[in-house]
Each structure stands twice: as structure tokens, then as C-alpha cells.
Design a protein around this motif. Structure first.
Motif, PDB file in Angstrom:
ATOM      1  N   ALA A   2       0.855  -1.345  -0.131  1.00 12.34           N
ATOM      2  CA  ALA A   2      -0.121   0.037  -0.015  1.00 12.34           C
ATOM      3  C   ALA A   2       0.792   1.285  -0.014  1.00 12.34           C
ATOM      4  N   THR A   3       0.279   2.198  -0.783  1.00 12.00           N
ATOM      5  CA  THR A   3       1.028   3.674  -0.624  1.00 12.00           C
ATOM      6  C   THR A   3       1.090   4.159   0.768  1.00 12.00           C
ATOM      7  N   THR A   4       2.295   4.516   1.226  1.00 11.10           N
ATOM      8  CA  THR A   4       2.578   5.033   2.588  1.00 11.10           C
ATOM      9  C   THR A   4       3.007   6.487   2.474  1.00 11.10           C
ATOM     10  N   ASN A  84       5.330   3.577  -2.599  1.00 13.09           N
ATOM     11  CA  ASN A  84       4.491   2.483  -2.808  1.00 13.09           C
ATOM     12  C   ASN A  84       5.574   1.166  -3.358  1.00 13.09           C
ATOM     13  N   GLY A 162      -6.704   6.121  -1.005  1.00 10.89           N
ATOM     14  CA  GLY A 162      -5.567   6.303  -0.179  1.00 10.89           C
ATOM     15  C   GLY A 162      -5.295   7.736   0.394  1.00 10.89           C
ATOM     16  N   GLN A 186      -1.879   3.154  -5.294  1.00 11.16           N
ATOM     17  CA  GLN A 186      -1.067   1.882  -4.762  1.00 11.16           C
ATOM     18  C   GLN A 186      -0.399   1.029  -5.806  1.00 11.16           C
ATOM     19  N   ASP A 187      -0.764   0.845  -6.880  1.00 14.23           N
ATOM     20  CA  ASP A 187      -0.125  -0.067  -7.833  1.00 14.23           C
ATOM     21  C   ASP A 187       0.534   0.438  -8.963  1.00 14.23           C
TER      22      ASP A 187
END
Length: 655
Positions: A2-4, A84, A162, A186-187
Motif C-alpha cells: 500500500a502507498t505510505t 509504494n 489512499g 497503490q499499484d
């Protein structure tokens, strides 16, 4: 993955920024990227019109940032990191929201030129600027005045559920709020950047925007864009249409195949997908694309000549590699400003990410095949339809109010929103952000009186927009109010009224030097260098008598001392110039900017050998301006020897 989004600290060897210059910038910026009216003949009509549209008359209300030095020590910069599985993005909210680094996580490859130091240099419109990364240039032709200033930053819900990072600030040259939303789905292998510039006023406004991307400059690197022609602009200040890729027997899409620094503004055909890529010998690198609003694309090269290489060393650590810039803007060239109607906005989406294309095609002799290979690779990696979809999704989130605050910008936007009653959903300029610099102007707005300072100090910054000028005109006419009123009138083009305001203030002012200096500038621009020199001499004498300890007073002595000595030398007032030198603080005399003035003074006094020894002993001019040839000019006056390489910053062919 997941994007942080996380906070971080970036440690770099860093030169100190130093204090702002307290003298109001009354003259138009000395900008290398200008064209006179004759040079616009024969240009496309819309280009010529936008080149002539609302050039800056001055930098007001912004102040110069010229107090930096070149002695570096380790310093921590507050950073925000988005990550990500594909990209890691490092953003510096304290430095204009610059993207410092963009790393392709699977390979560990840095896609940008990442400067290993923080070294300010005189490239921004208001002075301090640094190289590397991705910068957001707004305001007027040149690098933004926010290059080394903080912007607001906060977390905002992203369109995909997100989180994204919002940067926003009030751009003071044009009085326009803007936002930059950094979104890493995310991807996604691409960083999305949503940008919005709004005009909340009841008048049209000129808008300038260029996203500048520093990329590694290797011998095998080629820059590709969807164009067969470009507009070449060099430091000879001439704009001409040239073919792409070959011009004057060299392929100019390879940055090191130009000798001198130059801009190549690509003529992207109407309706073509806008993009630009920098790909290495293996066909790998960075690509930038956008929605259609951001139509312009440009390559800037330092070139292979001595001056360009010296600038590259100056901006970073010698031996760490050079860079070129690929850029994207609102117009075809950076000489243009675009009209934004009252109450309207410009918005667009940019995308940044890795690109890999067939190296044989990318570096082959056929330009059409090279472009097609890059364009096909981009279409496979990020179809244009996906960019449009992302833009529409982002537009739905552009007004979302920010959540957790990550950084605070200036209080100027809060002052303008409070006084103007503007509604700017998504970019709150809250009253809590008001600070010491805004306090006297807030009191003027509330009471109609500009307050006297609580302590003796150089005057604070002036505001010059019409509504502030109106308030100053009706305020009680004490010397400080007359000073600020004159600055506002000057900015409006009412030179005669400005001079009258300063003269009225001078009659009763306990501190005369700020007013004398303004009058000296007016005399110089009116073609009276002798009177300007006399007023500069009086101004510096007054400052020297009043000056106290502390950074603001040292900054005032430095700024006024440089201007006074320059004016006195130009007027042939050598004893008076020597008197200014003698009254300078000893520490100031050791600075490079005053070492150069010492050499000029010695040469004018007939001590040519002593002037040459100043150069031979060595000094650095931290705030040497882009395109300024003062070092070579002074050297040529004192010797016929070749200019030493350490002083060779020449950016154009000899004339």
C-alpha cells in the motif's frame, strides 16, 4: 504494498540561507530571459503577444534572498516521503515543495538528478535557488521566488481511497494562490501531480508555470519530445526556430553536444500528446507527461563549454556529475505569460515515472523512429486515457479540505484572504498563520493606522497591491507610512508621487537612510547618476551612524554598502566610495561581493597591481547572477592574461 506517507529528515551538507535583503527591490529584475520588441518581429502572433504581456516592473512585494554563503555544514531538512512498491518520492516542503528524489524501488535507480548538497545560488527571481529534483515555478519568467521558502503541506484523501500530499501557497508577485497535489496510487509506476492556479480577483492576471525536472547529464543521454522543430534561446537573447534534432551540424537532443548554455523550446503540434523523456544509452530513464493544458516542453543544457561546466561545479560538489533540465509549461516558451480571467482557474495533471525503450531506436539516426519508440513505450506504460481519467478523478478531490498538517508556509496568504474575504476551498490560509511580518499590515487594515515599530530596526517589508496602497494613502502621514506609500506608488508606476512621498517622509524621519536610498534609485533611473551617488553616500553615512548589532543591521549595511559603492564608482566619486569601504564592518570586507568591489575601487584609483592581487589571492562571489559577466569584465580591465578558470562563468560565445 500500500502507498505510505511518512515524515522524514533529509541530512545534507548545506550553506546557510542568511537573512533577507531589507532594501525594497525597486528595479525590474535583471533577467537573462528577455526579448526586446524588435526581436519579437516574425514570431507567431500568440507567442509575441504573450511575450509582451505584463512583464514584471519590479519584484515587489517580494524581497531579495542574497545573504547566503558557500561554507557548508551538515543540516537536517524536514521531508515528506511517499512510497509504494514502485516509487519512493521525497518532498521538501521547506524549500518550495521541491521533489528532491524520485527512486524506482525495484531497481534502486534514481530517476532525477539528486543534488548531494544544498547550495543556494543567484538563479531565482529573488536570488536564492538550488539545483536538482523537480521544482514548481510560478509567478513570472524565471525560477520562482519560493525556491527557498516554505509552503503549506498537509495530507488529503486521494481519489483512490489512499492519501495524497497537498502543497499550497500564495504567490506574491501575481497575488495568486496555487496548489500542488502529489498522488501515488497503490499499484502505480507513475507519480501523479495535480496542479491548480486560481485567480480570486475581479481583474485578469498573468500566469506563468513551468515544472522543471533535473535529470542526469551523461554523454549517452538523449532527450526526446514529440516535435520536429524547436525555439532556441541562448544568452545572446535571441529566439529562433530551428530543426530537431540536428542544428549547426550537431544533434542537440544530446545535452553535451551544445557548447554553451541554451534553452530548446519544442514546438509540440496542436493535438499531440504532450510528453518529454530523458533516456540513457540503454534506453532507460524518466518520462514526464500531462493533460493538454500544460502544452510546452523544453530542454535546458549547460553545454560542454568552460562556463557551463564551471556553473555545474558551483551548484554542487565538484566531481559529482552534471545535469540537464527537461521542463513542461503553460506556454510554448518561458518568455510568455498567459492571461487568466477574473474568478477563473488553470488546472492540469502531470505524471512522472520510469521509461524503458529500445535503445537501438532511441539512439538511432532516424529521429522519427526514435520518437516513435519512446512514445510507444510511454503508451504501453501509461496510456493517455489513464492520465485523463486520473485528472478527472483528482479534480473531484481538489477542493477537499486538508487534514493532518505537515508543514506551514508564510502568513501572507492568510493576510490577503482575511482582508479580501476570498473563498478558496481546498487551500485554507488560516488566521493562525499570521506572523510578525504581517502584524503591522493587519493593524493598518483594522485601524487605518500603520503602527510605529516597537524597536529601532530596518523597515519591514512593503505591500504594494492597490488595496494596500489605498489604505496607506488615507493613513496618517508619518515618515514610515510615507516610505511604504512611496514604495507602493513606485510599483504602480507613479514615480513622481513616489518621490514626493519619500521627500515628505524625509523631512521628519529620525531614520533617513531608507528614504534616501529610495530617492537614490529614483535619481539613477531618471538619468542623474551624480545626484544618485550623493544620496547613496548620505544614506550610508546615516545607516552607519544608526546601525546596531545583529543580523538585520548587518544585512542592511551589506546591501546598502554594495549599492552605494557601485553607484559612487560609476559616478567617479572615488574618495566617497573609499569612505564607504572604510566604514564597513571588517567581517563584511572579507566577503566575496566586497572583495570584488575592493578590486574595482583599487583599479579605479590606479592601483592595478593591487586589484589584480585581489583576484590572485582568491575570492568567491556567492550571489553571482546567472548570465552576469562582471568577473570577466573586471578582470579584463586589470590584465590581458586569460581569465582564470575559477572565475569563468561565461554563458555565451565571445562577441
Amino acid at each position: 504494498m500500500a502507498t505510505t506517507v511518512r515524515r522524514a529528515v533529509l541530512n545534507l551538507p548545506a550553506a546557510p540561507l542568511g537573512p533577507e535583503n531589507p532594501l525594497p527591490v525597486l528595479c525590474a529584475p535583471v533577467e537573462a530571459h528577455t526579448l526586446d520588441e524588435r526581436s519579437r518581429e516574425g514570431l507567431p502572433r500568440d507567442m509575441a503577444r504573450q511575450i509582451g504581456y505584463e512583464p514584471l516592473r519590479s519584484l515587489l512585494p517580494v524581497r531579495l534572498r542574497d545573504g547566503y554563503q558557500r561554507r557548508r555544514k551538515e543540516r537536517g531538512f524536514e521531508a515528506v516521503v511517499l512510497e509504494n512498491a514502485h516509487l519512493r518520492v521525497t518532498v521538501l516542503p521547506g524549500l518550495g515543495g521541491r521533489v528532491h528524489s524520485l527512486v524506482h524501488v525495484p531497481t534502486g535507480r534514481e530517476l532525477l538528478y539528486r543534488n548531494p548538497v544544498f547550495q543556494p545560488a543567484n538563479f531565482a527571481l529573488n536570488g536564492a535557488w538550488f539545483s536538482g529534483g523537480i521544482e514548481w515555478n510560478i509567478g513570472a519568467t524565471g525560477h520562482t521566488t519560493l525556491s527557498c521558502s516554505p509552503v503549506h503541506a498537509a495530507l488529503v484523501p486521494a481519489p483512490d481511497g489512499g492519501v495524497m500530499v497537498r502543497l499550497w501557497e500564495w504567490e506574491r508577485l501575481r497575488d495568486l494562490p496555487f496548489q500542488v497535489d502529489l498522488w501515488l496510487p497503490q499499484d502505480s509506476e507513475f507519480l501523479y501531480v495535480g496542479v491548480r492556479v486560481r485567480n480570486p480577483h475581479e481583474r485578469t492576471a498573468p500566469v506563468y508555470w513551468w515544472s522543471n525536472i533535473a535529470v542526469p547529464e551523461d554523454p549517452g543521454t538523449r532527450v526526446l519530445a514529440p516535435a520536429d522543430e524547436a525555439w532556441h534561446f541562448g544568452y545572446e537573447r535571441a529566439l529562433r526556430r530551428i530543426p530537431v534534432p540536428r542544428w549547426e551540424d550537431e544533434d542537440r537532443t544530446y545535452p553535451l553536444r551544445s557548447e554553451y548554455p541554451a534553452d530548446f523550446f519544442y514546438e509540440v503540434p496542436e493535438g499531440a500528446r504532450p510528453w518529454i523523456a530523458s533516456l540513457d544509452a540503454e534506453g532507460r530513464g524518466l518520462v514526464q507527461t500531462s493533460t493538454a493544458r500544460l502544452r510546452g516542453r523544453k530542454l535546458f543544457v549547460w553545454g560542454s563549454g568552460d562556463g557551463g561546466r564551471r556553473w555545474q561545479e558551483w551548484l554542487t560538489e565538484p566531481g559529482t556529475g552534471g545535469y540537464a533540465e527537461i521542463q513542461a509549461g503553460l506556454a510554448r516558451t518561458q518568455l510568455e505569460h498567459v492571461r487568466l480571467e477574473a474568478g477563473a482557474e488553470f488546472s492540469w495533471l502531470e505524471a512522472y515515472g520510469p521509461l524503458a525503450a529500445d535503445p537501438g531506436a532511441v539512439h538511432g539516426p532516424d529521429w522519427a523512429s526514435a520518437r516513435s519508440a519512446a512514445e510507444a513505450a510511454l503508451a504501453a506504460a501509461l496510456p493517455h486515457a489513464r492520465v485523463e481519467e486520473a485528472y478527472e478523478a483528482w479534480r473531484g478531490a481538489a477542493d477537499t479540505e486538508p487534514g493532518e498538517r505537515l508543514a506551514a508556509g508564510s502568513g501572507w496568504g492568510a493576510l490577503e484572504v482575511l482582508c479580501g474575504g476570498y473563498e478558496l476551498p481546498g487551500t485554507p490560509f488560516e488566521a493562525a498563520g499570521l506572523g510578525e511580518a504581517q502584524a503591522p499590515w493587519l493593524e493598518l487594515w483594522r485601524t487605518g493606522v500603520f503602527p510605529a515599530p516597537r524597536r529601532v530596526a530596518p523597515p519591514g517589508p512593503s505591500l504594494v497591491a492597490p488595496h494596500w496602497r489605498d489604505m496607506l494613502e488615507t493613513a496618517p502621514a508619518d515618515p514610515l507610512t510615507e516610505y511604504h506609500l512611496g514604495v507602493a506608488q513606485w510599483h504602480a508606476g507613479d514615480v513622481a508621487q513616489a518621490v514626493r512621498s519619500w521627500e515628505r517622509g524625509l523631512a521628519l524621519a529620525p531614520s533617513r537612510w531608507p528614504l534616501l536610498r529610495c530617492l537614490a534609485v529614483a535619481d539613477a533611473l531618471a538619468g542623474d547618476p551624480a545626484r544618485a551617488a550623493q544620496r547613496y553616500a548620505e544614506a550610508f553615512d546615516d545607516l552607519a551612524e544608526e546601525s546596531r548589532g545583529g543580523e538585520p543591521w548587518t544585512a542592511a549595511e551589506s546591501a546598502l554598502g554594495r549599492e552605494a559603492m557601485t553607484a559612487l564608482l560609476a559616478a567617479g566619486r572615488l574618495p566617497a566610495a573609499r569612505a564607504v569601504w572604510d566604514r564597513l564592518r571588517p567581517a563584511l570586507r572579507e566577503e566575496g561581493r566586497f572583495r570584488l568591489l575592493a578590486a574595482r575601487l583599487l583599479a579605479a584609483e590606479g592601483h592595478v597591481g593591487a586589484a589584480r592581487r585581489v583576484f590572485e589571492e582568491g575570492f568567491e562571489l556567492p550571489d553571482l547572477r546567472e548570465g552576469d559577466e562582471v568577473l570577466s569584465e573586471v578582470w579584463s580591465r586589470i590584465t590581458h592574461r586569460p581569465l582564470p578558470a575559477t572565475y569563468d562563468f561565461r554563458m555565451r560565445p565571445p562577441t
